[in-house]
Design an enzyme around this catalytic site. Structure first.
Site, PDB file in Angstrom:
ATOM      1  N   ASP A  94       0.885  -1.168   0.000  1.00 21.54           N
ATOM      2  CA  ASP A  94       0.000   0.000   0.000  1.00 21.54           C
ATOM      3  C   ASP A  94       0.920   1.214   0.000  1.00 21.54           C
ATOM      4  OD1 ASP A  94      -1.640   2.162   0.591  1.00 21.54           O
ATOM      5  OD2 ASP A  94      -2.927   1.028   1.951  1.00 21.54           O
ATOM      6  N   HIS A  95       1.045   1.870  -1.145  1.00 19.40           N
ATOM      7  CA  HIS A  95       2.070   2.908  -1.276  1.00 19.40           C
ATOM      8  C   HIS A  95       1.860   4.073  -0.310  1.00 19.40           C
ATOM      9  CE1 HIS A  95      -1.002   4.705  -3.972  1.00 19.40           C
ATOM     10  NE2 HIS A  95      -0.450   5.848  -3.642  1.00 19.40           N
ATOM     11  N   LYS A 108       4.840   6.708   2.524  1.00 14.68           N
ATOM     12  CA  LYS A 108       5.050   8.154   2.506  1.00 14.68           C
ATOM     13  C   LYS A 108       5.648   8.624   3.831  1.00 14.68           C
ATOM     14  CE  LYS A 108       1.366   9.060  -0.835  1.00 14.68           C
ATOM     15  NZ  LYS A 108       2.231   9.648  -1.861  1.00 14.68           N
ATOM     16  N   GLU A 135      -8.529  14.645  -4.897  1.00 12.42           N
ATOM     17  CA  GLU A 135      -7.791  14.696  -6.170  1.00 12.42           C
ATOM     18  C   GLU A 135      -8.530  15.598  -7.146  1.00 12.42           C
ATOM     19  OE1 GLU A 135      -6.048  10.750  -7.585  1.00 12.42           O
ATOM     20  OE2 GLU A 135      -7.717  10.080  -6.343  1.00 12.42           O
ATOM     21  N   HIS A 181      -6.191   2.429   1.701  1.00 14.78           N
ATOM     22  CA  HIS A 181      -5.406   3.600   2.081  1.00 14.78           C
ATOM     23  C   HIS A 181      -5.940   4.299   3.328  1.00 14.78           C
ATOM     24  CE1 HIS A 181      -3.360   2.975  -1.582  1.00 14.78           C
ATOM     25  NE2 HIS A 181      -4.145   3.656  -2.376  1.00 14.78           N
TER      26      HIS A 181
END
Length: 527
Positions: free
Chosen positions: A206-207, A211, A245, A269
């Site tokens: 899970d990118h 972060k 977004e 996320h």
């Protein structure tokens, strides 16, 4: 954050930070290597790790897809991709030339047994050429429908074996989201994977968890004595998590028609962010200790009764509008989208964590496309002082309007700029007790003076090191699917009418999301 000796010497803020130890030799097989993820994220991340001297001396990267290419053709495509998508890297022909010697390619159809025989033979060659010691990592950068056939193919070809508890986790498999389409399919996928791999060999990526600001949540809470005593229902009024977004579906209309925002963003996320904000302190930094606490708090999420979905969840879909002055189409006008689609591009949820720390504190999360601004943040809203001494000393805004004394807000900024901000009241210079609210800001980009590693750099490096701390564990995934299942089922009911599209592109979402948070006396932050 990736560090080097030169960075440590130049920046006193980095003094005392230890250098990362080096990973073991490995061969990484990227399945689906001709896709955008490999070009935009994976190869740039691996090259960045190489530049930072965080890869072992002996390694190999084997790209594979059905597209026929030679090693040199693959290297040329990847070189162009790094220069195009990773402009912040110090690209040099000499360093790329050395790195590219470890880049290889084999065309293979992973839906057929012969495809894995091709990969097996090539990996044996790379073991001898690059001394990889047979340490294999399989990165599934493919369509989710191929996950099960790939896992079965790896097993039948002998490329994958189940490691026992206590054994080194080789081989390893990295799986991109989505981890299933719903609870049932997620459990089925896990069962297929666990037939071949033990859980400690599986890295569900899970990118968001890679972060810097997300990683810093635990540091902020547990390395500073001033925050954790306040991190509970006695002092926190509510929590807001926003993922906004300005982009639309960007050519992924067909995918979005199957997924929708709730599956695409919230199930993974945003609920992972909730777990980091809400978790208890782990007993150590051992990966499983951290993941245990995240799983515990997710299990404390108050279930949403199917009959009360509308009281806790709002969905929306963008119509035509304007983004930065440019006219943009509505979701139903996007390629690959039905002109009668009822798929949500916006989700807002009100949830509660039923435990001693968070009892009664609402967590509001919202995520959407084609909103007014691209921003992701976590805002901790603290309670107001119990007695307002300065009730008449109010702020005067630039437009001449006034507003009352506002509570303190701690904001963890995840993107586009990573940092931390604390809002507090202060006396304005002068003869009266006029108060103004100011922000104390910390920005990663300016504080440390070094380039921050991308999320994929951090996560790939953690996988190389055998550290699953920032990867989703099977029980976490199952709990998240279980939590959103009543909402998914309600929203899939075709008898429930929608007023889609119910928000214009360039706005902050449907009015119902404002009503949702207002029902408990709150309002979304102005961003």
């Amino acid at each position: 954050m990736v560090t080097t000796e030169s960075a440590l010497a130049k920046n006193p803020l980095l003094e005392g930070m230890r250098l990362e130890k080096r990973a073991s030799p490995f061969a990484m097989v990227i399945l689906g290597a001709h896709g955008d993820l490999t070009k935009r994220k994976l190869i740039p991340a691996l090259y960045a790790l190489y530049l930072e001297d965080l890869l072992p001396k002996d390694f190999a990267i084997l790209g594979s897809s059905r597209t026929k290419m030679t090693d040199d053709e693959f290297r040329a495509v990847m070189k162009d991709s790094v220069q195009k998508y990773a402009s912040d890297l110090n690209f040099q022909e000499a360093s790329w030339g050395e790195f590219a010697k470890s880049l290889h390619y084999s065309a293979a159809d992973v839906t057929k047994p012969d495809g894995f025989n091709v990969l097996s033979g090539r990996l044996q060659e790379l073991k001898e050429e690059h001394a990889t010691q047979g340490n294999h990592i399989f990165y599934l950068s493919t369509a989710p429908s191929l996950y099960t056939p790939i896992v079965k193919g790896l097993a039948s070809s002998g490329l994958a074996t189940k490691a026992k508890r206590g054994q080194a986790p080789w081989p390893r498999i990295i799986v991109e989201k989505p981890f299933g389409h719903d609870l049932k399919s997620s459990i089925a996928l896990d069962e297929e994977i666990h037939e071949v791999f033990s859980e400690h060999q599986v890295y569900r990526i899970d990118h968001y968890l890679g972060k810097e600001t997300v990683q810093n949540i635990m540091v902020l809470r547990f390395a500073n004595g001033i925050f954790e005593p306040l991190w509970n229902q006695k002092h926190v009024d509510h929590v807001q998590i926003t993922n906004a977004e300005t982009l639309g579906v960007e050519g992924r209309g067909s995918y979005y028609e199957e997924a929708g925002n709730l599956r695409d963003m919230v199930q993974n996320h945003l609920l992972q962010l909730v777990s980091l904000v809400g978790m208890e302190p782990p007993i150590s930094l051992d990966p499983e200790a951290t993941r245990d606490e995240k799983a515990k708090v997710l299990k404390c999420l108050r279930p949403i009764d199917p009959s009360e979905v509308d009281d806790y969840a709002v969905r929306g879909q963008y119509g035509p509008g304007y983004i930065l002055g440019q006219s943009v189409p509505g979701y139903r006008e996007e390629d690959g989208v039905s002109n009668q689609s009822n798929v949500e591009t916006f989700t807002a949820l009100k949830l509660f964590i039923d435990n001693w720390r968070w009892a009664g504190v609402p967590f509001y999360i919202r995520s959407g496309k084609r909103l007014a601004k691209s921003i992701t943040e976590i805002a901790i809203h603290f309670k107001s002082p119990p007695h307002r001494l300065f009730s008449e000393s109010i702020d005067t805004l630039t437009d001449g309007k006034t507003e009352g004394l506002m509570p303190n807000v701690l904001v963890l900024q995840i993107q586009p700029e990573e940092g931390i901000s604390l809002k507090f009241a202060t006396k304005q210079p002068g003869q009266t007790n006029q108060l103004r609210h100011l922000n104390m800001d910390f920005k990663y980009g300016t504080a440390f003076g070094v380039r921050s590693a991308t999320a994929y750099e951090r996560l790939i490096h953690d996988c190389l090191m055998g550290d699953p701390s920032l990867f989703s564990r099977t029980d976490q995934v199952e709990v998240c699917w279980n939590f959103i299942s009543p909402v998914l089922e309600a929203w899939s009911d075709k008898s429930r009418k929608t007023d889609f599209p119910n928000y214009a592109a360039g706005s902050w979402g449907p009015a119902a999301s404002d009503d949702l948070i207002a029902s408990t006396g709150h309002a979304w932050r102005r961003l």
